[in-house]
Design an enzyme around this catalytic site. Structure first.
Site, short mmCIF file in Angstrom:
data_model
loop_
_atom_site.label_atom_id
_atom_site.label_comp_id
_atom_site.label_asym_id
_atom_site.label_seq_id
_atom_site.Cartn_x
_atom_site.Cartn_y
_atom_site.Cartn_z
N GLU A 1 44.09 60.50 44.10
CA GLU A 1 44.24 61.09 42.74
C GLU A 1 43.74 60.51 41.47
O GLU A 1 43.84 59.26 41.29
CB GLU A 1 45.95 61.36 42.42
CG GLU A 1 46.31 61.64 41.15
CD GLU A 1 45.50 63.19 40.81
OE1 GLU A 1 45.66 64.00 41.62
OE2 GLU A 1 45.39 63.25 39.51
N CYS B 1 51.46 69.67 37.56
CA CYS B 1 52.87 70.46 37.03
C CYS B 1 53.67 69.35 36.30
O CYS B 1 54.02 69.75 35.30
CB CYS B 1 53.71 70.74 38.48
SG CYS B 1 55.31 71.12 38.16
N HIS C 1 82.96 86.05 35.91
CA HIS C 1 82.90 86.77 34.47
C HIS C 1 83.11 85.67 33.63
O HIS C 1 84.07 84.64 33.72
CB HIS C 1 83.99 87.70 34.34
CG HIS C 1 84.10 88.27 33.14
ND1 HIS C 1 83.02 89.18 32.30
CD2 HIS C 1 85.04 88.08 32.30
CE1 HIS C 1 83.47 89.42 31.11
NE2 HIS C 1 84.61 88.84 30.81
N GLY D 1 51.36 62.97 40.42
CA GLY D 1 52.44 64.17 40.63
C GLY D 1 51.17 65.38 40.35
O GLY D 1 51.91 66.42 40.79
N GLY D 2 50.26 65.10 39.81
CA GLY D 2 49.05 66.18 39.62
C GLY D 2 49.57 66.91 38.41
O GLY D 2 50.24 66.51 37.53
C1 LIG Z 1 50.22 75.29 30.99
C2 LIG Z 1 50.50 75.58 32.37
C3 LIG Z 1 51.70 75.87 32.53
C4 LIG Z 1 52.24 76.44 33.81
N1 LIG Z 1 53.59 76.59 34.24
C5 LIG Z 1 54.01 76.84 35.44
C6 LIG Z 1 55.43 77.31 35.76
O1 LIG Z 1 56.21 77.28 34.83
N2 LIG Z 1 55.57 77.62 37.08
C7 LIG Z 1 54.60 77.31 37.77
O2 LIG Z 1 55.15 77.69 39.11
N3 LIG Z 1 53.47 77.22 37.67
C8 LIG Z 1 53.02 76.96 36.46
N4 LIG Z 1 51.71 76.46 36.11
C9 LIG Z 1 50.67 76.52 37.20
C10 LIG Z 1 50.98 75.24 38.28
O3 LIG Z 1 50.92 74.06 37.10
C11 LIG Z 1 49.97 75.07 39.21
O4 LIG Z 1 49.86 76.18 39.93
C12 LIG Z 1 50.20 73.91 40.27
O5 LIG Z 1 50.32 72.56 39.23
C13 LIG Z 1 49.07 73.70 41.15
O6 LIG Z 1 49.20 72.69 41.79
P1 LIG Z 1 48.06 72.39 42.86
O7 LIG Z 1 48.61 71.42 43.87
O8 LIG Z 1 46.96 73.43 43.34
O9 LIG Z 1 47.02 71.51 41.91
P2 LIG Z 1 47.22 70.39 40.81
O10 LIG Z 1 48.67 70.20 40.64
O11 LIG Z 1 46.59 70.85 39.55
O12 LIG Z 1 46.74 69.02 41.41
C14 LIG Z 1 45.40 68.77 41.63
C15 LIG Z 1 45.16 67.46 41.39
O13 LIG Z 1 44.06 67.12 41.83
C16 LIG Z 1 43.11 66.03 41.27
N5 LIG Z 1 41.76 65.96 41.20
C17 LIG Z 1 40.96 67.03 41.32
N6 LIG Z 1 39.69 66.57 41.45
C18 LIG Z 1 40.11 65.29 42.26
C19 LIG Z 1 39.08 64.39 42.59
N7 LIG Z 1 37.60 64.62 42.87
N8 LIG Z 1 39.51 63.07 43.03
C20 LIG Z 1 40.89 62.82 42.77
N9 LIG Z 1 41.56 63.72 42.12
C21 LIG Z 1 41.17 64.88 42.26
C22 LIG Z 1 43.66 66.70 39.71
O14 LIG Z 1 43.54 65.41 38.85
C23 LIG Z 1 44.99 66.90 39.94
O15 LIG Z 1 46.07 66.08 39.51
C24 LIG Z 1 51.39 76.04 35.05
C25 LIG Z 1 50.01 75.81 34.79
C26 LIG Z 1 49.50 75.59 33.42
C27 LIG Z 1 48.05 75.29 33.27
#
Ligand SMILES: Cc1cc2nc3c(=O)[nH]c(=O)nc-3n(C[C@H](O)[C@H](O)[C@H](O)COP(=O)(O)OP(=O)(O)OC[C@H]3O[C@@H](n4cnc5c(N)ncnc54)[C@H](O)[C@@H]3O)c2cc1C
Length: 471
Positions: free
Chosen positions: A33, A41, A443, A38-39
């Site tokens: 990462e 979210c 209720h 935790g990415g």
């Molecule tokens: C402002 C906002 C609000 C949101 N609100 C909601 C909500 O309320 N409810 C909901 O369900 N969804 C919501 N979402 C959507 C949700 O955040 C995403 O759908 C979810 O986080 C996607 O998860 P993922 O596992 O696909 O990727 P991500 O969580 O984006 O994880 C991808 C990770 O990969 C890493 N990465 C990328 N390339 C590389 C690389 N080459 N080497 C190492 N690491 C790398 C990144 O740094 C990132 O941490 C929201 C999104 C945004 C932008």
């Protein structure tokens, strides 16, 4: 070369749970990462945005205080304080995640990863060092990033995306939000409540044009009542200036030019998959025309032993789907069989009030020629909403004509996400709508509002809609 049972590129929610689960089951697992524990979210998306939205809700309560019989005092919004609360939450989440990495034995490697050959990654660290990892299986979950359209001057204006908007330490004066979608709407209302003047510029004639018209109308009324300006049917042509200082947005509306001026620009114009420059071609992992990783219904990529989950795999853009993608890969790697096909994806837009939906909308049912009975009640019929003075909105449910099966449920109202989830559980259990209508529900709770909803006389609109579809 270090060999693992499972190497995960990108540490989003699905990836993180995959790491903890497989490691907990005795596998040697590494997550690569580049930045966020935790990415997206917990760091830059769902949770911090909902945290700030809640601060905005408190500001809204202050503004409405007299409605609740509380003497109104002057109040100020301290954006640094808003940000500190958010940062504290994120820090606590990061610590809890690290703790869990330690407990499960999964290894979190904070560096940037890319494929250098099939099932083999090179990780580069900030200090230039490298590590090479090979996985018996590899999961790619690199997510997406905010799109900046090819509008002249947009990149130079250095607009806020969700990342910077969640780190503001001062309330922006006048924000122009380019977006009629989920992220733009949530931020627009929150920033307005925190004291900014906000204008939403949207290409379509209505907000969330894919949803039923009553939702678009309800959202429009909400935003206008909150003092957010809406510039609809507008095409942004050019941008000048710099966000944070002053920006001018030249757009075309009704065939004529129009200029908007603001201090900040917020771009929430869609997402771009993080697939460039990560060596997918060296690992035989193919991408679609729009750059998402090609997967089948089991989330297998075109390379044996390589899986993709979450947004980068083109899955619906929600954290709960990223988690379900993990379950699919987990099942398929542990002798089970689970697929993405036909899965139910609920969602909630966290405006105040919330808009939440599971199953079919009226538009979808009509387009598919599915006959339904429509149950719809205003939130005023919800007694708990009355106690809260939060009676804006409505609940509606589609019930299959000829049976009592619930096809879809929509809430636009206080606690909409929680109410929707109760209906979703009933749908998953295969309960007829009458089971909710006839239940003894506590209720006064918001979910109790399902009793007046399902006791209402179904509307004739449904028949008209189906007749239109079959014509
Ligand atoms: C402002 C906002 C609000 C949101 N609100 C909601 C909500 O309320 N409810 C909901 O369900 N969804 C919501 N979402 C959507 C949700 O955040 C995403 O759908 C979810 O986080 C996607 O998860 P993922 O596992 O696909 O990727 P991500 O969580 O984006 O994880 C991808 C990770 O990969 C890493 N990465 C990328 N390339 C590389 C690389 N080459 N080497 C190492 N690491 C790398 C990144 O740094 C990132 O941490 C929201 C999104 C945004 C932008």
């Amino acid at each position: 070369m270090e060999v693992y049972d499972l190497v995960i590129l990108g540490g989003g929610t699905g990836s993180t749970i995959a790491a903890w689960t497989f490691a907990g089951q005795g596998q040697r697992v590494a997550v690569v990462e580049r930045k966020y524990i935790g990415g997206s979210c917990p760091n830059i998306a769902c949770l911090p945005s909902k945290n700030i939205i809640h601060s905005a809700k408190v500001a809204s309560y202050f503004r409405r205080s007299e409605e609740f019989g509380i003497a109104k005092r002057d109040f100020t919004v301290d954006m640094e304080g808003v940000r500190t609360r958010k940062r504290n939450m994120v820090r606590a989440l990061n610590e809890a995640y690290l703790d869990n990495y330690e407990k499960t034995g999964a290894e979190l490697i904070l560096g940037s990863g890319r494929f250098i050959s099939p099932k083999t990654l090179e990780v580069t660290f900030a200090d230039g060092r490298n590590r090479r990892l090979r996985g018996k299986n590899v999961i790619v979950g690199t997510g997406t990033h905010a799109a900046l359209g090819a509008i002249p001057g947009l990149a130079e204006a250095q607009p806020l995306t969700h990342i910077e908007a969640l780190e503001l330490d001062k309330t922006p004066g006048r924000v122009i939000v380019i977006s009629g979608g989920y992220i733009g709407l949530e931020f627009s209302q929150a920033l307005r409540r925190l004291g900014s003047k906000v204008t939403i510029v949207a290409r379509d004639g209505r907000l969330l044009p894919g949803e039923d018209e009553d939702i678009s109308e309800a959202l429009r009324d909400l935003f206008l009542d909150e003092g957010v300006d809406l510039v609809m049917n507008a095409e942004v042509k050019r941008i000048s200036g710099k966000s944070g200082d002053s920006v001018r947005v030249l757009l075309e509306k009704n065939g004529g030019p129009k200029t908007l001026e603001g201090t900040h620009l917020l771009a929430a114009m869609g997402r771009v998959p993080n697939t460039d420059g990560i060596g997918l071609e060296l690992a035989s992992v193919e991408v679609t025309g729009s750059g998402y990783i090609k997967v089948n219904e089991r989330l297998q990529t075109t390379a044996p032993g390589v899986w993709a989950i979450g947004e980068v795999a083109g899955s619906p853009q929600f954290t709960h789907v990223s988690i379900d993608d993990f379950r699919i890969v987990h099942a398929n790697l542990t002798g089970g069989s689970r697929v993405t096909t036909g899965r139910q994806v609920p969602f909630c837009l966290f405006t105040d009030p919330e808009f939440a939906r599971v199953g079919l909308s009226e538009n979808e049912a009509t387009a598919r020629g599915i006959a339904y009975r429509l149950f719809k009640t205003p939130m005023e019929a919800n007694l708990r909403a009355r106690t809260l003075t939060e009676t804006r909105g409505f609940l509606k449910a589609l019930v299959e004509a000829g049976t009592d099966r619930i096809l879809g449920f929509t809430a636009f109202g206080v606690g909409g996400g929680e109410i929707m989830t109760s209906v979703q559980i009933a749908m998953n259990a295969g309960l007829p709508y009458t089971a909710l209508r006839d239940a003894i529900l506590t209720h006064p709770t918001l979910v109790e509002g399902l009793i007046p909803l399902f006791s209402a006389v179904p509307s004739a609109h449904a028949a008209a809609g189906v007749a239109k579809a079959s014509a």
